[in-house]
Scaffold this motif. Structure first.
Motif, mmCIF file in Angstrom:
data_model
loop_
_atom_site.group_PDB
_atom_site.id
_atom_site.type_symbol
_atom_site.label_atom_id
_atom_site.label_comp_id
_atom_site.label_asym_id
_atom_site.label_seq_id
_atom_site.Cartn_x
_atom_site.Cartn_y
_atom_site.Cartn_z
ATOM 1 N N ALA A 71 0.980 -1.405 0.151
ATOM 2 C CA ALA A 71 -0.057 -0.085 0.029
ATOM 3 C C ALA A 71 0.888 1.258 0.104
ATOM 4 O O ALA A 71 1.938 1.387 0.744
ATOM 5 N N LEU A 72 0.372 2.130 -0.782
ATOM 6 C CA LEU A 72 1.172 3.698 -0.800
ATOM 7 C C LEU A 72 0.451 4.578 -0.263
ATOM 8 O O LEU A 72 -0.940 4.463 -0.194
ATOM 9 N N LYS A 73 1.055 5.386 0.389
ATOM 10 C CA LYS A 73 0.352 6.413 1.244
ATOM 11 C C LYS A 73 0.955 7.881 0.681
ATOM 12 O O LYS A 73 2.120 8.076 0.276
ATOM 13 N N PHE A 74 -0.119 8.686 0.554
ATOM 14 C CA PHE A 74 0.392 9.977 -0.161
ATOM 15 C C PHE A 74 -0.433 11.062 0.973
ATOM 16 O O PHE A 74 -1.347 10.963 1.478
ATOM 17 N N TYR A 75 0.426 12.067 0.584
ATOM 18 C CA TYR A 75 0.031 13.768 1.817
ATOM 19 C C TYR A 75 -0.310 13.136 3.205
ATOM 20 O O TYR A 75 -1.143 13.671 3.969
ATOM 21 N N ASP A 76 0.942 12.375 3.892
ATOM 22 C CA ASP A 76 0.840 11.951 5.203
ATOM 23 C C ASP A 76 1.636 13.010 5.851
ATOM 24 O O ASP A 76 2.622 12.805 6.597
ATOM 25 N N ASP A 77 0.922 14.168 5.986
ATOM 26 C CA ASP A 77 1.785 15.402 6.524
ATOM 27 C C ASP A 77 0.976 15.787 7.959
ATOM 28 O O ASP A 77 0.721 16.523 8.407
ATOM 29 N N SER A 78 1.295 14.444 8.866
ATOM 30 C CA SER A 78 0.594 14.412 10.173
ATOM 31 C C SER A 78 1.102 15.436 11.212
ATOM 32 O O SER A 78 0.628 15.877 12.193
ATOM 33 N N ASN A 79 2.339 15.905 10.655
ATOM 34 C CA ASN A 79 3.125 17.000 11.675
ATOM 35 C C ASN A 79 2.506 18.391 11.539
ATOM 36 O O ASN A 79 2.716 19.192 12.563
ATOM 37 N N ILE A 80 1.847 18.772 10.497
ATOM 38 C CA ILE A 80 1.231 19.933 10.319
ATOM 39 C C ILE A 80 0.160 20.211 11.178
ATOM 40 O O ILE A 80 -0.908 19.218 11.365
ATOM 41 N N GLN A 81 0.163 21.380 11.599
ATOM 42 C CA GLN A 81 -0.871 21.702 12.750
ATOM 43 C C GLN A 81 -2.094 21.646 12.270
ATOM 44 O O GLN A 81 -3.145 21.109 12.587
ATOM 45 N N ASN A 82 -2.339 22.479 11.203
ATOM 46 C CA ASN A 82 -3.788 22.778 10.516
ATOM 47 C C ASN A 82 -4.153 21.412 9.704
ATOM 48 O O ASN A 82 -3.664 21.070 8.610
ATOM 49 N N GLU A 83 -4.885 20.570 10.175
ATOM 50 C CA GLU A 83 -5.316 19.266 9.753
ATOM 51 C C GLU A 83 -6.014 19.341 8.630
ATOM 52 O O GLU A 83 -6.024 18.347 7.755
ATOM 53 N N LEU A 84 -6.924 20.241 8.340
ATOM 54 C CA LEU A 84 -7.781 20.648 7.279
ATOM 55 C C LEU A 84 -7.255 21.516 6.061
ATOM 56 O O LEU A 84 -7.910 21.908 5.185
ATOM 57 N N LEU A 85 -5.933 21.794 6.349
ATOM 58 C CA LEU A 85 -5.326 22.458 5.256
ATOM 59 C C LEU A 85 -5.349 21.813 3.712
ATOM 60 O O LEU A 85 -5.052 20.692 3.479
ATOM 61 N N SER A 86 -6.078 22.635 3.112
ATOM 62 C CA SER A 86 -6.247 21.703 1.518
ATOM 63 C C SER A 86 -4.961 21.472 0.834
ATOM 64 O O SER A 86 -3.877 22.019 1.171
ATOM 65 N N VAL A 87 -5.159 20.455 0.058
ATOM 66 C CA VAL A 87 -3.981 19.808 -0.648
ATOM 67 C C VAL A 87 -4.262 19.822 -2.160
ATOM 68 O O VAL A 87 -5.441 19.697 -2.534
ATOM 69 N N ASP A 88 -3.255 20.647 -2.981
ATOM 70 C CA ASP A 88 -3.271 20.505 -4.284
ATOM 71 C C ASP A 88 -2.675 19.306 -4.856
ATOM 72 O O ASP A 88 -1.685 19.139 -5.019
ATOM 73 N N ILE A 89 -3.583 18.329 -5.430
ATOM 74 C CA ILE A 89 -3.235 17.000 -5.951
ATOM 75 C C ILE A 89 -2.642 17.081 -7.081
ATOM 76 O O ILE A 89 -2.040 15.955 -7.691
ATOM 77 N N THR A 90 -2.437 18.068 -8.028
ATOM 78 C CA THR A 90 -2.029 18.176 -9.095
ATOM 79 C C THR A 90 -0.315 18.382 -8.888
ATOM 80 O O THR A 90 0.409 18.298 -10.004
ATOM 81 N N LEU A 91 0.133 18.700 -7.996
ATOM 82 C CA LEU A 91 1.415 19.169 -7.661
ATOM 83 C C LEU A 91 2.200 17.517 -7.356
ATOM 84 O O LEU A 91 1.434 16.619 -6.929
ATOM 85 N N PRO A 92 3.570 17.372 -7.863
ATOM 86 C CA PRO A 92 4.227 16.442 -7.651
ATOM 87 C C PRO A 92 4.292 16.082 -6.164
ATOM 88 O O PRO A 92 4.528 16.768 -5.315
ATOM 89 N N VAL A 93 4.142 14.601 -5.879
ATOM 90 C CA VAL A 93 4.372 13.965 -4.385
ATOM 91 C C VAL A 93 4.794 12.914 -4.239
ATOM 92 O O VAL A 93 4.897 12.074 -5.386
#
Lengths: 202, 203
Positions: A71-93
């Motif tokens: 299983a692959l996981k993307f956008y696991d930025d659990s350290n970031i304070q704002n949990e609901l910070l929107s994500v631009d999925i068109t950017l490289p990851v």
């Protein structure tokens, strides 16, 4: 120092033979090295049984191939304070291997859509994927998700997803073969309609 | 080719790229599917030419075949952990160049067991590597290296173009020079004719 081995200077049938000794996770990694390696891995004809996309505050992509699951996981930025910070999925990851948290990088920058396309093509998966939405998915813009994922076979929206987002999901992923809703996002509307109906009948 | 009574004792002469020949037992050689397809039924008069491979490589390959003659029939690859001490020594004493030559020769000769062991050994070497490490290990040029290579190619092409242009220019000049004697000839002829005419008119 890394030992160097000129694998791609060997005859193609020998390279394929070497690849046959690798598990799907290793094959995925080597398929990201170059177009040639991607084509050689694809030529093995390994078929993914199922591709699921779990969207919560991160995106997980479990892939089942002939008795092996990774299983692959993307956008696991659990350290970031704002949990609901929107994500631009068109950017490289970068992708993380779930459970081992090992980063997998592509040789050229991949966004989520590229990752999905790569996995589908390397592991010969032609069907529309299955998608499940959970709490926290609201940080992903639904239009971008639709563009990256396309049509889906099975759509699941958990009960903890907000009604507004739930409706957006249903609006964009509007033709799944199977649908599961944790709760009816139109409950409120139904109640209002029922209420007004009862008022008029009085 | 010699042919004693027992087929297992048959010895074949193998010729390497250096033109050297050496003996290999029929039993060892029969592990090569290529040999089986090419020579076993029709027989071979004189040495069998495997001249794409050097003597050291062929001897190494057939050393393996001679050793595994008495092993049970091949039934899929062994796990490297199950390799015997002899097998491990066989692989460990080879440097990388020899190892690659042996894989290529074994692949050409279609010796299933040896090719499989070699391939599994390579797969083990790549195990646990991430994409960047994999790129380094299998020495593929990276995007930057490719770009640098492309720049060098472009420079080379530009230089070659300049040389070609210069050559064309020189050729053009040479052509003009070659034309000179003709013009001179015309002029000389014209002068002669004028002189003749003048001498006629004087007479």
């Amino acid at each position: 120092m890394q030992p160097i081995f000129p694998l791609f200077r060997l005859p193609e049938n020998v390279i394929v033979h070497v690849l046959q000794y690798m598990d799907p996770k290793q094959l995925l990694i080597i398929s990201l090295v170059s177009t040639k390696s991607k084509n050689l891995v694809t030529s093995l004809g390994l078929r993914a049984r199922n591709v699921y996309i779990y969207i919560s505050r991160e995106i997980s992509l479990p892939v089942a191939i002939e008795g092996y699951i990774f299983a692959l996981k993307f956008y696991d930025d659990s350290n970031i304070q704002n949990e609901l910070l929107s994500v631009d999925i068109t950017l490289p990851v970068d992708a993380l291997l779930l459970f081992v948290n090992e980063a997998i990088k592509s040789s050229t920058p991949f966004n989520f859509s590229d990752w999905l396309d790569h996995i589908k093509s390397v592991f010969c998966y032609a069907k529309p994927p299955n998608i499940k939405f959970y709490r926290g998915c609201e940080r992903f813009e639904i239009q971008s998700l639709k563009e990256a994922i396309g049509n889906v076979d099975f759509l699941h929206v958990d009960s903890e997803v907000t009604d507004v987002y739930n409706k957006e999901v249903l609006k964009h992923f509007n033709a799944p073969n199977k649908l599961y809703l944790g709760r009816n996002p139109f409950d409120e509307t139904c109640e209002i309609q029922l209420h007004s109906l009862s008022k008029t009948s009085k | 080719m010699t042919s004693p009574a027992s087929s297992s004792e048959v010895k074949y002469l193998i010729e390497s790229s250096e033109g050297n020949t050496f003996d290999v037992s029929g039993a060892a050689l029969r592990q090569s599917n290529t040999f089986n397809a090419m020579f076993l039924n029709i027989g071979a008069d004189g040495p069998i030419p495997f001249t794409d491979y050097n003597e050291a490589t062929l001897k190494k390959v057939f050393e393996y075949c001679e050793h595994s003659v008495n092993e049970e029939n091949y039934s899929g690859p062994k796990h490297q952990d199950d390799l015997s001490k002899w097998d491990l020594n066989f692989f460990n004493e080879m440097d990388q160049k020899m190892f690659i030559d042996v894989i290529n020769a074994s692949n050409f000769l279609d010796i299933e067991r040896l090719t499989s062991y070699c391939c599994e050994r390579i797969a083990r070497m790549l195990r646990g590597k991430n994409t960047q490490e994999m790129i380094k290990v299998i020495t593929l040029p990276t995007a930057e290296e490719l770009e640098a290579k492309q720049k060098v190619e472009e420079k080379k092409a530009a230089a070659a173009k300049k040389v070609a242009e210069k050559a064309a220019e020189t050729a053009e000049k040479t052509e003009t020079l070659e034309e000179l004697p003709v013009q001179q000839l015309v002029q000389t002829t014209r002068n002669k004719l004028t002189r003749k005419y003048l001498s006629f008119s004087n007479e």
